[in-house]
Design an enzyme around this catalytic site. Sequence first.
Site, PDB file in Angstrom:
ATOM      1  N   LYS A  88       0.834  -1.197   0.000  1.00 35.23           N
ATOM      2  CA  LYS A  88       0.000   0.000   0.000  1.00 35.23           C
ATOM      3  C   LYS A  88       0.869   1.247   0.000  1.00 35.23           C
ATOM      4  CE  LYS A  88      -3.704  -0.755   2.427  1.00 35.23           C
ATOM      5  NZ  LYS A  88      -4.240  -1.046   3.766  1.00 35.23           N
ATOM      6  N   ARG A 111      -3.371   2.942   8.473  1.00 36.19           N
ATOM      7  CA  ARG A 111      -3.610   1.762   7.630  1.00 36.19           C
ATOM      8  C   ARG A 111      -2.419   0.825   7.677  1.00 36.19           C
ATOM      9  NH1 ARG A 111      -4.748   4.501   1.880  1.00 36.19           N
ATOM     10  NH2 ARG A 111      -5.887   2.549   1.523  1.00 36.19           N
ATOM     11  N   GLY A 142      -6.702 -10.705   7.324  1.00 34.35           N
ATOM     12  CA  GLY A 142      -6.425 -11.279   8.637  1.00 34.35           C
ATOM     13  C   GLY A 142      -5.533 -10.370   9.452  1.00 34.35           C
ATOM     14  N   MET A 164      -4.607  -6.221  10.627  1.00 39.10           N
ATOM     15  CA  MET A 164      -5.444  -5.223  11.268  1.00 39.10           C
ATOM     16  C   MET A 164      -6.294  -4.431  10.295  1.00 39.10           C
ATOM     17  SD  MET A 164      -4.516  -2.075  13.611  1.00 39.10           S
ATOM     18  CE  MET A 164      -4.894  -1.034  12.245  1.00 39.10           C
ATOM     19  N   ARG A 176      -3.453  -1.537  -6.697  1.00 38.59           N
ATOM     20  CA  ARG A 176      -2.607  -2.732  -6.627  1.00 38.59           C
ATOM     21  C   ARG A 176      -2.972  -3.648  -7.775  1.00 38.59           C
ATOM     22  NH1 ARG A 176      -5.468  -5.308  -1.290  1.00 38.59           N
ATOM     23  NH2 ARG A 176      -7.555  -4.906  -2.026  1.00 38.59           N
ATOM     24  N   HIS A 181      -5.088 -43.191  -4.950  1.00 41.68           N
ATOM     25  CA  HIS A 181      -5.468 -43.772  -6.228  1.00 41.68           C
ATOM     26  C   HIS A 181      -6.495 -42.906  -6.946  1.00 41.68           C
ATOM     27  CE1 HIS A 181      -7.785 -46.438  -8.898  1.00 41.68           C
ATOM     28  NE2 HIS A 181      -6.586 -46.927  -9.176  1.00 41.68           N
ATOM     29  N   ARG A 213       6.278 -48.848 -19.349  1.00 39.72           N
ATOM     30  CA  ARG A 213       6.803 -49.503 -18.158  1.00 39.72           C
ATOM     31  C   ARG A 213       6.311 -50.932 -18.115  1.00 39.72           C
ATOM     32  NH1 ARG A 213       4.996 -47.186 -12.416  1.00 39.72           N
ATOM     33  NH2 ARG A 213       3.019 -48.107 -13.021  1.00 39.72           N
ATOM     34  N   GLU A 220      13.335 -44.926  -8.381  1.00 40.99           N
ATOM     35  CA  GLU A 220      12.283 -44.669  -7.392  1.00 40.99           C
ATOM     36  C   GLU A 220      12.592 -45.291  -6.053  1.00 40.99           C
ATOM     37  OE1 GLU A 220       8.641 -46.360  -8.922  1.00 40.99           O
ATOM     38  OE2 GLU A 220       9.753 -47.876 -10.013  1.00 40.99           O
ATOM     39  N   SER A 278      14.190 -42.379 -15.445  1.00 33.34           N
ATOM     40  CA  SER A 278      12.989 -41.586 -15.215  1.00 33.34           C
ATOM     41  C   SER A 278      12.711 -41.631 -13.720  1.00 33.34           C
ATOM     42  CB  SER A 278      11.818 -42.160 -16.011  1.00 33.34           C
ATOM     43  OG  SER A 278      10.655 -41.426 -15.721  1.00 33.34           O
ATOM     44  N   THR A 303       8.892 -40.049  -8.913  1.00 39.26           N
ATOM     45  CA  THR A 303       8.992 -39.264  -7.679  1.00 39.26           C
ATOM     46  C   THR A 303       7.923 -39.618  -6.648  1.00 39.26           C
ATOM     47  OG1 THR A 303       7.812 -37.509  -8.825  1.00 39.26           O
ATOM     48  CG2 THR A 303      10.196 -37.315  -8.703  1.00 39.26           C
ATOM     49  N   ASP A 344       6.948 -42.805  -5.750  1.00 43.00           N
ATOM     50  CA  ASP A 344       7.551 -43.854  -4.938  1.00 43.00           C
ATOM     51  C   ASP A 344       8.830 -43.360  -4.260  1.00 43.00           C
ATOM     52  OD1 ASP A 344       6.225 -46.296  -4.555  1.00 43.00           O
ATOM     53  OD2 ASP A 344       6.427 -46.773  -6.683  1.00 43.00           O
ATOM     54  N   CYS A 376       8.599 -38.790 -14.011  1.00 39.81           N
ATOM     55  CA  CYS A 376       7.256 -39.209 -14.385  1.00 39.81           C
ATOM     56  C   CYS A 376       6.298 -39.292 -13.215  1.00 39.81           C
ATOM     57  CB  CYS A 376       7.302 -40.536 -15.140  1.00 39.81           C
ATOM     58  SG  CYS A 376       7.878 -41.900 -14.129  1.00 39.81           S
ATOM     59  N   TYR A 382      13.275 -33.875 -19.428  1.00 36.67           N
ATOM     60  CA  TYR A 382      11.831 -33.730 -19.614  1.00 36.67           C
ATOM     61  C   TYR A 382      11.079 -34.012 -18.315  1.00 36.67           C
ATOM     62  CZ  TYR A 382      11.442 -38.841 -19.723  1.00 36.67           C
ATOM     63  OH  TYR A 382      11.483 -40.167 -19.383  1.00 36.67           O
TER      64      TYR A 382
END
Length: 954
Positions: free
Chosen positions: A41, A111, A120, A122, A355, A472, A690, A825, A844, A847, A849, A911, A931
């Site tokens: 502000k 302010r 949240g 003042m 803003r 899942h 896989r 993994e 690959s 991430t 597992d 992956c 990738y």
Amino acid sequence: MSRAMVEPDRAAGGAARKSVYFFGDGRADGNARMRDLLGGKGAGLAEMMSAGIPVPPGYTITTEACRRFFDAGGRLPAGIVREEEAMLARLERLLGRRLGDPENPLLLSVRSGAPISMPGMMDTILNLGLNDLTVEGLARKTRNARFAFDSYRRFIQMFSDVVLGIPRGILERELTSEKRRAKAAEDVDLNEEHLRGLVARMRRVVREEIGRDFPQDARAQLSEARDAVFRSWDTERAVHYRRLNGIADTLGTAVNVQAMVFGNLGSTSATGVGFTRDPSTGEPSFYGEYLMNAQGEDVVAGIRTPHAIESMERELPEAYAQLREITGRLERHYRDVQDFEFTVEEGRLFMLQTRRAARTGIAALRIAVDMVDEGLLSKREALERVEPDHLDQVLHPVLDPAARKRHVLLAKGLPASPGASAGAVVFTSEEAVRRGQKERVILVRAETSPDDIAGMDAAQGILTATGGMTSHAAVVARGMGKCCVAGCTALRIDEAKRILRIGNRTLREDAFLSLDGSTGEVLEGDVATSDSEVVRVLTGKLTPKQAPLYQRFERLMAWCDEVRRLRVRANADIPRDAKIARSLGAEGIGLCRTEHMFFAEDRIPHVVTMILNAKEARDARLQIRRIEEDLAQAPRSERPGLKAELTRARAEGRAAIRDFDGALKKLLPLQRADFRGLFLAMEGTPVTIRTLDPPLHEFLPKREQLLAEMAALGRSRKGDPRRPRLERTLARVDELHELNPMLGFRGCRLGLLHPEITRMQARAIFEAAAQVAKRGLPVHPEIMIPLIGDKEELRRQRAEVEAVAREVMARLKTAIPYTIGTMIEIPRAAVLADEVAEHADFFSFGTNDLTQMTFGFSRDDCGRFLPDYVESGILPHDPFVSLDIRGVGVLIQRAAFAGRRSKPGLKIGVCGEHGGDPASIAFFEQTGLDYVSCSPFRVPVARLAAARAALARA
Ligand code: ADP
Ligand code: MG
Ligand code: MG
């Protein structure tokens, strides 16, 4: 204190630390770049002032002063207090009015203003400086006593609430009863006399509440208000908000002290708020609301209904014209849509705040592209203006905002897969499949499992009671681009009675529910939804010409592709998903989970036969081989005995081997057709397949179900031919039972013990590839071995695949370019990545597992404690949603480095679910991976995130 905090100070050129920044008379000490020091502000007010925009003058006490306030135990150091006094004197001189002067009082607003906007914190205090004397002075000066007392009662209310800590309702009640007494419908209907009486009563109440008089000394009012703003930084709700939004506690808040201007000064005064473009559609139309004869938050508080900004053109024509001119200028100056606040005092316009406007995804996209066309932004800048998650909203259907207001919010779960849907409640996948063809249904389950896939596919949306963001249901729904709310703990599902309880509501099957997968909200009834325009184009229901949103989407995506380095692939298991992924820009498949193909109705019987016979077939084969070996070396005398043994072993094993091999033979052409479909859909881009990964029990019927079937048979005929198969299945289910299936007989372990399965899959892949290649089309399979912990596992599986590849290519006389790689993994594989790389053409990172095993958190069970871990700050965020960079991330970094050291040019991707998470993508970009791969509908998000990550590094 962080370095960034001090920087702006130096930028201002002062060696001595300045704590109070003045703005007034067309000049300001600060500017827009000093957000960290002056708060959003304060920086905005300074910038506007310097730009010659009418802003009431004032000063900003820095965030740095806030930190010193706390360091000094909740007191502002004397030096800063003196600095402030000097600035106040300067303000008084500028305006020719003095704080607390009974004849000509200066009134102030106080302010808060943190560097990051924080609800949240003042509330603002207006009209500070009023007391029993100055209120009379103000009345005389303005010749408007009603106005003076209206301002005073507002001040008492605000100050009591935020500084004195008197619950808001207590004084609000006085106002309400005054209105009742005066038979006034609204605040504005109270006259001077009413307001005088009201002020007196309010002051009495305050005295009763705090045991002292409402502070009459204007300077004391100011320092109390200032300190309250600083203290509000540390209130429970502010701290909580920061925790939830990842904002540092050390930032601190600034305090803005500013001369008041009055929108409540009569019929030519007003106050309002607005946006330079529509924040929900992005349409370039001025948008806002205002109230005549009102002050502060009246517009948003809902006490009176505000007017649309257009009618201000009639009511306050000059101020309106000026407002349009100024806000247009602000938008061009900041080169972004502004959210502004203003007040008109007796026809004169003042800007109070400006803003960057918050916006929906659709608006963000439109604004960014429009601004490039208007010459306001470069393409690169446009990419920085659209958040990756914004694109999610562009791709998924949404609940109609007006319609949703008419429906009851029943509960809130996790926003597991974005989008919106409505339908009748069904409790089983069979029911979903049966009814889903003709009507809209919502599948409601405690949690889904792989055999719910058909039901999930048939349903409009999925709602689960347990399970987290990578359960899942969540993973599969995201893959399908289908709306899902998971982990909705308020649900009580009684599947037997077909009843769903949420709080005190009981819903039967058929009752309608609506889901918002972007917020996790569950609403009662049938809320209207609208399909994404982009998806309607991709599915051929609209032409691009008819779809301006789609056109903007495509242009932005093209700009992403110009700058990004990371490739983006999709996780897709079936041709339909692959086609969608391709149309959304996927440059290959990063993960095809072959097991998903096994669940289809025409395959599952063969899969079950395969599993039922796998162990016996293997045992028999081992036995036969052993005898054959013995036989080869045995002295003549022993041969007849061994030969007999061999005949017996062959006879005993025959059935199992025949059934096992037979099942694989049945599966071969089905898998081959699947792979051919994938290859064709992916148009020669790499397709990573896989080999079989999940524990086998997942394919078998549940134990309870088998027992029930047995019981049913028992009551009918004794010698039912189905009984032996049921008994065998049950025995096999018991045999396969594992305490920790996720750490059990799965992944490459399956293929190592049953190489026939790997061979069948490899054969299906290479034969499919050969068919495609024979048609003259490019094809590029990549075979990926899952769950490797040691290089020897990979070496052996690789040998199997290569043998099949050679055989198929020779037999079909077709050369197929292919690679063989592995998932990383298991932490051990990451640690030994240099060794593993010896046998891998690519890595690959799985991430999901890898996170599960590095933390030792079960993905499926961590819902019990992980939310609490995050809430209470043990972990900064859910590591299954956004990569744990410090732990799992470092493991990835080292493995990538070691892998490439051992094999230069090793291709490396990701992956897991993290492949679609923008923060994780930024890390993968920095780590130099090749990738990422994510669910089809995340592909555009990943393209944008990859582009932004590349820009951030440049
Ligand atoms: P928030 O951070 O909640 O937006 P602000 O500090 O912007 O709080 O104040 C809320 C409202 O108070 C403003 O929109 C404006 O209407 C009013 N206000 C603040 N300062 C002044 C002032 N100097 N003169 C008149 N009204 C003011
Ligand atoms: Mg404001
Ligand atoms: Mg895995």
